[in-house]
Write a protein that holds these residues in place. Sequence first.
Motif, PDB file in Angstrom:
ATOM      1  N   ARG A   1      10.602   0.988  -0.387  1.00  0.00           N
ATOM      2  CA  ARG A   1      10.985   2.400  -0.481  1.00  0.00           C
ATOM      3  C   ARG A   1       9.869   3.371  -0.124  1.00  0.00           C
ATOM      4  NH1 ARG A   1      13.463   4.496  -5.580  1.00  0.00           N
ATOM      5  NH2 ARG A   1      11.789   3.435  -6.667  1.00  0.00           N
ATOM      6  N   VAL A   2       9.411   3.290   1.103  1.00  0.00           N
ATOM      7  CA  VAL A   2       8.475   4.313   1.586  1.00  0.00           C
ATOM      8  C   VAL A   2       9.085   4.977   2.811  1.00  0.00           C
ATOM      9  CG1 VAL A   2       6.284   3.444   0.734  1.00  0.00           C
ATOM     10  CG2 VAL A   2       7.237   2.505   2.852  1.00  0.00           C
ATOM     11  N   ARG A   3       8.689   6.215   3.036  1.00  0.00           N
ATOM     12  CA  ARG A   3       9.228   6.973   4.162  1.00  0.00           C
ATOM     13  C   ARG A   3       8.093   7.262   5.156  1.00  0.00           C
ATOM     14  NH1 ARG A   3      11.022  11.962   2.538  1.00  0.00           N
ATOM     15  NH2 ARG A   3       9.808  11.793   0.630  1.00  0.00           N
ATOM     16  N   PRO A   4       7.982   6.441   6.210  1.00  0.00           N
ATOM     17  CA  PRO A   4       6.887   6.635   7.175  1.00  0.00           C
ATOM     18  C   PRO A   4       6.951   8.049   7.774  1.00  0.00           C
ATOM     19  CG  PRO A   4       7.978   4.519   7.528  1.00  0.00           C
ATOM     20  CD  PRO A   4       8.819   5.283   6.552  1.00  0.00           C
ATOM     21  N   MET A   5       5.880   8.793   7.655  1.00  0.00           N
ATOM     22  CA  MET A   5       5.779  10.176   8.148  1.00  0.00           C
ATOM     23  C   MET A   5       6.945  11.044   7.661  1.00  0.00           C
ATOM     24  SD  MET A   5       2.927   9.663   9.503  1.00  0.00           S
ATOM     25  CE  MET A   5       2.471  11.256  10.163  1.00  0.00           C
ATOM     26  N   GLY A   6       7.484  10.710   6.485  1.00  0.00           N
ATOM     27  CA  GLY A   6       8.558  11.528   5.903  1.00  0.00           C
ATOM     28  C   GLY A   6       9.947  11.186   6.405  1.00  0.00           C
ATOM     29  N   GLU A   7      10.044  10.171   7.260  1.00  0.00           N
ATOM     30  CA  GLU A   7      11.363   9.783   7.794  1.00  0.00           C
ATOM     31  C   GLU A   7      12.116   8.909   6.777  1.00  0.00           C
ATOM     32  OE1 GLU A   7      12.501  11.146  10.575  1.00  0.00           O
ATOM     33  OE2 GLU A   7      10.608  12.217  10.815  1.00  0.00           O
ATOM     34  N   ALA A   8      13.190   8.247   7.240  1.00  0.00           N
ATOM     35  CA  ALA A   8      14.059   7.479   6.332  1.00  0.00           C
ATOM     36  C   ALA A   8      13.282   6.363   5.621  1.00  0.00           C
ATOM     37  CB  ALA A   8      15.223   6.894   7.131  1.00  0.00           C
ATOM     38  N   ALA A   9      13.717   6.070   4.390  1.00  0.00           N
ATOM     39  CA  ALA A   9      13.038   5.059   3.577  1.00  0.00           C
ATOM     40  C   ALA A   9      13.223   3.676   4.171  1.00  0.00           C
ATOM     41  CB  ALA A   9      13.571   5.097   2.146  1.00  0.00           C
ATOM     42  N   THR A  10      12.181   2.881   4.040  1.00  0.00           N
ATOM     43  CA  THR A  10      12.221   1.499   4.523  1.00  0.00           C
ATOM     44  C   THR A  10      11.224   0.692   3.688  1.00  0.00           C
ATOM     45  OG1 THR A  10      11.949   0.071   6.468  1.00  0.00           O
ATOM     46  CG2 THR A  10      10.455   1.953   6.301  1.00  0.00           C
ATOM     47  N   SER A  11      11.046  -0.561   4.014  1.00  0.00           N
ATOM     48  CA  SER A  11       9.995  -1.346   3.362  1.00  0.00           C
ATOM     49  C   SER A  11       8.934  -1.679   4.411  1.00  0.00           C
ATOM     50  CB  SER A  11      10.575  -2.643   2.794  1.00  0.00           C
ATOM     51  OG  SER A  11      11.044  -3.440   3.861  1.00  0.00           O
ATOM     52  N   LEU A  12       7.780  -2.061   3.923  1.00  0.00           N
ATOM     53  CA  LEU A  12       6.679  -2.352   4.836  1.00  0.00           C
ATOM     54  C   LEU A  12       6.047  -3.680   4.421  1.00  0.00           C
ATOM     55  CD1 LEU A  12       5.215  -0.457   7.089  1.00  0.00           C
ATOM     56  CD2 LEU A  12       3.359  -0.491   5.428  1.00  0.00           C
ATOM     57  N   THR A  13       5.905  -4.558   5.384  1.00  0.00           N
ATOM     58  CA  THR A  13       5.251  -5.833   5.118  1.00  0.00           C
ATOM     59  C   THR A  13       3.829  -5.783   5.679  1.00  0.00           C
ATOM     60  OG1 THR A  13       7.380  -6.933   5.372  1.00  0.00           O
ATOM     61  CG2 THR A  13       5.431  -8.336   5.436  1.00  0.00           C
ATOM     62  N   VAL A  14       2.869  -6.117   4.817  1.00  0.00           N
ATOM     63  CA  VAL A  14       1.459  -6.148   5.232  1.00  0.00           C
ATOM     64  C   VAL A  14       0.983  -7.597   5.140  1.00  0.00           C
ATOM     65  CG1 VAL A  14      -0.878  -5.435   4.601  1.00  0.00           C
ATOM     66  CG2 VAL A  14       1.014  -3.792   4.443  1.00  0.00           C
ATOM     67  N   ARG A  15       0.415  -8.083   6.240  1.00  0.00           N
ATOM     68  CA  ARG A  15      -0.070  -9.473   6.232  1.00  0.00           C
ATOM     69  C   ARG A  15      -1.497  -9.529   6.782  1.00  0.00           C
ATOM     70  NH1 ARG A  15       4.482 -11.561   8.992  1.00  0.00           N
ATOM     71  NH2 ARG A  15       5.948 -11.313   7.283  1.00  0.00           N
ATOM     72  N   GLY A  16      -2.377 -10.146   6.020  1.00  0.00           N
ATOM     73  CA  GLY A  16      -3.767 -10.284   6.483  1.00  0.00           C
ATOM     74  C   GLY A  16      -4.431  -8.950   6.754  1.00  0.00           C
ATOM     75  N   GLY A  17      -4.034  -7.932   5.945  1.00  0.00           N
ATOM     76  CA  GLY A  17      -4.685  -6.637   6.088  1.00  0.00           C
ATOM     77  C   GLY A  17      -4.129  -5.774   7.213  1.00  0.00           C
ATOM     78  N   ARG A  18      -3.056  -6.256   7.846  1.00  0.00           N
ATOM     79  CA  ARG A  18      -2.448  -5.462   8.920  1.00  0.00           C
ATOM     80  C   ARG A  18      -0.957  -5.267   8.678  1.00  0.00           C
ATOM     81  NH1 ARG A  18      -5.511  -4.822  13.775  1.00  0.00           N
ATOM     82  NH2 ARG A  18      -7.569  -5.718  13.419  1.00  0.00           N
TER      83      ARG A  18
END
Lengths: 397, 397
Positions: free
Chosen positions: A9-26
């Motif tokens: 539940r984050v909104r990249p640059m204020g756009e629609a909510a999504t999830s974000l997967t971070v792997r190995g610091g990227r």
Amino acid sequence: MTGDLYITRVRPMGEAATSLTVRGGRIAACGEVASPGVEVIDGGDAILIPGLVEAHTHLDKTLLGMGWYRNEVGPRLIDKIENERAEKKRLGIDPARQSARQAILSVSHGSTAIRSHVDVDTEIGLSGIEGVLRTSETYRDIVDIEIVAFPQSGMLIRPGTVELMEEALRLGAHVVGGLDPSAIDRDPKGHLDVIFRLAERFGVPVDIHLHEPAELGAFSMELIIERTRALSMQGKVTISHAFCLGMADQDYVASLIDSLAEARVHILTTAPASRPVPPVKRLVEAGVVVAAGSDGVRDTWGPYGNADMLERAVLVGLRNNFRRDDEVALALDTCTMGGARLMGLEDYGLAPGCKADLVLLDGETLAEAVVNRAPRRIVIKGGRVVARNGQALIEVA
Amino acid sequence: MTGDLYITRVRPMGEAATSLTVRGGRIAACGEVASPGVEVIDGGDAILIPGLVEAHTHLDKTLLGMGWYRNEVGPRLIDKIENERAEKKRLGIDPARQSARQAILSVSHGSTAIRSHVDVDTEIGLSGIEGVLRTSETYRDIVDIEIVAFPQSGMLIRPGTVELMEEALRLGAHVVGGLDPSAIDRDPKGHLDVIFRLAERFGVPVDIHLHEPAELGAFSMELIIERTRALSMQGKVTISHAFCLGMADQDYVASLIDSLAEARVHILTTAPASRPVPPVKRLVEAGVVVAAGSDGVRDTWGPYGNADMLERAVLVGLRNNFRRDDEVALALDTCTMGGARLMGLEDYGLAPGCKADLVLLDGETLAEAVVNRAPRRIVIKGGRVVARNGQALIEVA
């Protein structure tokens, strides 16, 4: 920590909510399903932006945590420079300790990269450079610190300074700094020839403080652009402050902006309210990279500053009369993307493959997040949480 | 509550710690022993200042609490005025509710008196005035609100407005407002004659928004000073914004400052970073009363503002290049004493007999308290605690 995260539940640059997967610091992907066992962070519908970039400050001489400094300094630039040299000894300003204090404050406010000018002069020698290098090493996992060797007290007018600048670059300073070639060093050609020769020898970028006003500053700016072209240093040269771009002669300003864009010379503004300033929107529209910085934070020069780049975005907005949402977003851009381009940060942004340097902001829109300046909900560096609710998770070592 | 208090360990204006006895809502004495049974507040070595004064805002049209307003307004003054009239209807901006929201926010930040300009025009009529009058009555025990009848959309150019201004004053507005006699109303003599005639008839002060730049604004300023003298209204007239005092012609500025001082016309600055501004220190040194205000807080004109007069002091300081401690204290003075003198507040200050409108600030010195802008520890109005730790003790009714 491996730098693996799953942020819901984050909104990249204020756009629609999504999830974000971070792997190995990227950043690996948006909208994926969480892998089993990975640390999950609830974004709570916060806005997600890449790490803020503090592209111009003076980590070595902040007075943060040293008790209140009663400022009784005279009005001229030279008064401030001489007062500072005297006070450094008297107050015992320790560059390593002080730079650590400000760096951690910056992290608490969401900055994940800092360019710091660090004084080099014949009284303190290289102790500032050594101190900030130590801080940059100690805290390398929570913030990237880039060091500019900066001849604050003048260079040609103080014999021995050029040699110290060379030594600073040998020690590991990343950028050659300069300062008011005419107003301080009294020899614009001489000053700039030395600066650019050092840049060429050490293969490093240039970042020059240019406070000189109006036509005097414009002349220095022309000399800088000429050398940038002659040495093929396009994209590697920054002019900080650049007050001359706020001068009255609009035709001259227009021709300077064209030349800056063509030579890919970057502009850094701290958006001071009491001085003429570079016109951010016109520069960006012409294709010039514009970044922002706090300048000094609580030092002998002045009492202001808190190392908060969202507050700096507000000051950029106020100074440039930015009122519309798209304009406030542009002010923020100088504190994110503009800073990253100026510093040449690799893999910066929110795209898959970018480094997971991230900030979660409260707000309905980017503009609201900027004007609210609420404590940063979460700050992430290389896939690790380094601050929560405005508090860094690490203290000064 | 009787308005009796005993406050221990406070440092009036940052000086040595003492205690303060408040009786019947007024300051009785410093350094006395507590009377039995009276409420005791531990000041914890905080700095004690008189209540902050918000001397120029627009309570009736803030959008606080109404969701984020996406600003896409055009660049001209008239774009903003027309957009606002349209949006007032579309968004349903309720002047009573909105003014209450901002007034309580102001109280949380330590303001104990507010001068609000309130729109009067032929579309909304007197609904703004009625709404803010209601707020001023409802919250009279926590904040003093003074209302300026303000012809935001122009006066002579919109027939019927003068009659509404008269009616606003009959209803209880405390001050006659005006707006850019040339740039908006296209008739400087006509505009000012009407404004000053209303002031004379109703026996009220004048406060005129003067955005007009340079020589045009200076001409309007001369007309205002002439009328102030002719009607013996010395000390009763304020010029808000007064951007013309930031113009290049320093001889002209000097002669205007002399005339302002002689006619005792006050200057109100919001210290905008993007416009020329009145030089605060020169004005104060010439004997002119200078006060400060937030201007609009989160409205259709712009997204900024938080009604915090310590933040305003920082902006006054930054705009005027105030760096020394005595200069930062002067910036604060525009937000306390200057505002009190502009509004003609009686019994304002920290002397025995003054009203117990007080704020306790964190900080080693006044300058530190200003630049820190920490949540106000305690705000007291008429001897009653109305806010603690940045939170008002009352909510919107």
